[in-house]
Every structure is written in structure tokens, then in C-alpha cells.
Write a protein that holds these residues in place. Structure first.
Motif, PDB file in Angstrom:
ATOM      1  N   GLU A   1       0.818  -1.214   0.000  1.00 12.61           N
ATOM      2  CA  GLU A   1       0.000   0.000   0.000  1.00 12.61           C
ATOM      3  C   GLU A   1       0.852   1.266   0.000  1.00 12.61           C
ATOM      4  O   GLU A   1       0.507   2.261  -0.642  1.00 12.61           O
ATOM      5  CB  GLU A   1      -0.945   0.009   1.208  1.00 12.61           C
ATOM      6  N   ARG A   2       1.958   1.248   0.698  1.00  8.16           N
ATOM      7  CA  ARG A   2       2.806   2.440   0.739  1.00  8.16           C
ATOM      8  C   ARG A   2       3.333   2.775  -0.647  1.00  8.16           C
ATOM      9  O   ARG A   2       3.294   3.934  -1.088  1.00  8.16           O
ATOM     10  CB  ARG A   2       3.970   2.226   1.699  1.00  8.16           C
ATOM     11  N   VAL A   3       3.805   1.758  -1.334  1.00  5.24           N
ATOM     12  CA  VAL A   3       4.335   1.978  -2.674  1.00  5.24           C
ATOM     13  C   VAL A   3       3.212   2.379  -3.628  1.00  5.24           C
ATOM     14  O   VAL A   3       3.348   3.321  -4.430  1.00  5.24           O
ATOM     15  CB  VAL A   3       5.042   0.715  -3.183  1.00  5.24           C
ATOM     16  N   SER A   4       2.087   1.677  -3.562  1.00  7.48           N
ATOM     17  CA  SER A   4       0.969   1.948  -4.474  1.00  7.48           C
ATOM     18  C   SER A   4       0.432   3.365  -4.305  1.00  7.48           C
ATOM     19  O   SER A   4       0.298   4.122  -5.273  1.00  7.48           O
ATOM     20  CB  SER A   4      -0.139   0.909  -4.238  1.00  7.48           C
ATOM     21  N   ASN A   5       0.138   3.748  -3.081  1.00  4.08           N
ATOM     22  CA  ASN A   5      -0.448   5.078  -2.827  1.00  4.08           C
ATOM     23  C   ASN A   5       0.541   6.194  -3.150  1.00  4.08           C
ATOM     24  O   ASN A   5       0.184   7.220  -3.762  1.00  4.08           O
ATOM     25  CB  ASN A   5      -0.900   5.180  -1.373  1.00  4.08           C
ATOM     26  N   ALA A   6       1.824   6.013  -2.753  1.00  2.49           N
ATOM     27  CA  ALA A   6       2.813   7.066  -2.964  1.00  2.49           C
ATOM     28  C   ALA A   6       3.075   7.284  -4.450  1.00  2.49           C
ATOM     29  O   ALA A   6       3.158   8.426  -4.925  1.00  2.49           O
ATOM     30  CB  ALA A   6       4.105   6.711  -2.235  1.00  2.49           C
TER      31      ALA A   6
END
Length: 312
Positions: free
Chosen positions: A258-263
Motif C-alpha cells: 500500500e505504501r508503494v501503491s499510494n505514494a
């Protein structure tokens, strides 16, 4: 009377020796042996050649002294022999001895003995004695001897000792090979961990600088540079071409994190849509998430290397 009887007996034996035929002696081949120096003088320690020559019938076998013979007062340096030559029924054997002397006698002579083998018998043949004169370079010696307090030294050119260097190189190779065989895995692991730590610290410093520049300038160029820097670091860390992946491929590679996807979605919208929020808080938060994710990947890979090394 007893003495008279002995004298008569000796006389009878002598007469028998004089008139009794000896066939084996009569059949001995004619032979001459001579030895001579090629010079009539020699210096102390100087080499001089001595020739031993024999002429005899072809059926005779003559053996000259070998290197184990006695050549006093001379020392044998080398022996050179030549094949037998037979001309008009006469065979010639010759050997040249290279000698030297360290004896101080003014006149030094040499006499050698060859051996004749014929019909199963052995006969010693001795050469006439030949002499040489020792050249006295030092006629008088001052007593006591005077020593020079200072001597002019002559320069000696330096020479590269290939043998010692080659042996040193072989010894060093063996030592390094042994150390590497014993501690190579540990040294390699420590080096990899050192490189990982160094790259992580360098990335964090450069990424922090790009993030601060984006906050001050609020330009898409600074934001794009931060994303490229992040992708290049992960490419080296993962040993995978992350910098050539699309956003979707990066998210898939990291299992929909999620961190990679959202950022990345926030950054792509800002870069490709030319849209930056008024307070840039959303983009700054995205960059922080990417920095945290890269730090977590560094810790994961570092611990993996340690566990693999300890399991071996």
C-alpha cells in the motif's frame, strides 16, 4: 755351507727366468703413453691444460684416469676426452685435463698412470713426469701487513632478483589463498553489508536533499528527480531493473504494498497531470512513504544476508 746352497739356488732361478720363454709377454702390443702440459708456467689459481696421449695397436684397450684419480699438487677442474682415432694400424687416444694449483712450490710436476687391458691382464703405464714453473706475482710480503683505513668503493649496479620475487609472490599467493579459504565467506559478507550500509546512507542523504528542494521550490522537476533517485536505489538494492518498470509493474513486484501503491499514484498524478496540491503536503507525505519503504527493504535484505551466512 747353507749360504753357498742359497747362492746356487738363486743363480739357478735367475738362469731359468732369463731363458724360459714367456708367450704372453711376447704378444703384448706395442704402446707408448706420454703426458705433458700445454704451457711451461702457471699462476696461482690459474687453469692450465694437461694432455694425456696414448698410441697403441687397435686390439689393445687403454683406460685413462677419471675424475676420482689423484692429481696432486693440482686440482681437477674439467676432463675432456676425444674418440679413438686409428690411422695405418696405430690407434691414438687422447684426453685433456684442465687443472689448477694453489700450492706455492716454485716448480710443480705431475705424473699420471694409465691402465692397459689385454688378454684378461692389467698393466699400469706411467707417464714421464712433466713440470711447470709457478709465476710468483708477490715476491716479498711486508710484516706486519698494513691495512688501508679507507677504501674507495666501486659502484655496483642493482640487479632485480627475479627468483626471490617469484618465490615471494608464490608464498604470498599461498598465504592469501589460505586466508581466503578460511575467512573468505566472512570477509565477503562483511564487504557486502558495508556496501549496503554505505549505499543506504548515501541514498537517504540525497533523497532528503531532493525532498527539501521540492518543498522549497514546489516544482515538478524536483519531484521527478526524487522518484528517479528512489527507483535507481532500489534497482541496485534488489539487483533488479526497477528503474525500467512502470508504476503498475513496481506495485506488482512488491506484492501490492500500500505504501508503494499510494505514494506512486500521488506522484504520477502530480508529474503527468501537472497537478500539485496547494500545500504540497500530499506529495511530501508520498515521498516520506517511499523513503520509509526503501529503508525497510534495506533492513530486510541485510538480515537475509546475515541469516544465510550464519546457516552455513
Amino acid at each position: 755351507m747353507k749360504e753357498s746352497y742359497l747362492n746356487k739356488t738363486k743363480a739357478l732361478v735367475w738362469l731359468l727366468l732369463c731363458f724360459l720363454p714367456f708367450p704372453s709377454w711376447a704378444q703384448l702390443p706395442a704402446i707408448t703413453v706420454e703426458g705433458f702440459f700445454l704451457r711451461d708456467s702457471v699462476e696461482l689459481g690459474q687453469s692450465i691444460k694437461y694432455v694425456l696421449l696414448s698410441r697403441h695397436s687397435p686390439q689393445a684397450e687403454v683406460i685413462f684416469p677419471d675424475t676420482s684419480a689423484r692429481f696432486a699438487p693440482f686440482e681437477l677442474v674439467r676432463k675432456d676426452f676425444f674418440p679413438t682415432r686409428t690411422v695405418k694400424g696405430i690407434s691414438t687416444d687422447s684426453t685433456v685435463y684442465t687443472l689448477r694449483t694453489f700450492t706455492l712450490k716454485p716448480i710443480q710436476s705431475l705424473q699420471l698412470t694409465a691402465q692397459l687391458f689385454f688378454s684378461g691382464d692389467t698393466l699400469n703405464l706411467t707417464t714421464p713426469r712433466d713440470s711447470v714453473v709457478l709465476i710468483q706475482n708477490v715476491t716479498t710480503v711486508q710484516e706486519p701487513l698494513l691495512l688501508k683505513s679507507a677504501t674507495q668503493l666501486r659502484p655496483v649496479p642493482e640487479q632485480f632478483n627475479y627468483l626471490y620475487w617469484a618465490l615471494g609472490a608464490v608464498a604470498a599467493s599461498i598465504l592469501i589463498g589460505g586466508v581466503w579459504a578460511l575467512f573468505g565467506k566472512g570477509i565477503n559478507l562483511r564487504y557486502k553489508l558495508y556496501v549496503l550500509q554505505k549505499d543506504q546512507a548515501q541514498f537517504q542523504s540525497r533523497f532528503q536533499t531532493s525532498r527539501e528542494r521540492f518543498q522549497r521550490g514546489k516544482t515538478l522537476d524536483q519531484l521527478e528527480r526524487a522518484i528517479i533517485l528512489w527507483k535507481n536505489y532500489l534497482t541496485k538494492l534488489e539487483d533488479t531493473a526497477i528503474n525500467s518498470f512502470t508504476t503498475k509493474e513496481i506495485v506488482t513486484y512488491y506484492d501490492e504494498d500500500e505504501r508503494v501503491s499510494n505514494a506512486l499514484k500521488v506522484c504520477d498524478r502530480a508529474i503527468y497531470g501537472n497537478i500539485i496540491s496547494d500545500d504540497e503536503a500530499e506529495e511530501t507525505f508520498a515521498l516520506n512513504q517511499l523513503a520509509d519503504f526503501s529503508a525497510s527493504r534495506y533492513v530486510l535484505i541485510r538480515d537475509y544476508l546475515r541469516n544465510v551466512a550464519s546457516s552455513r
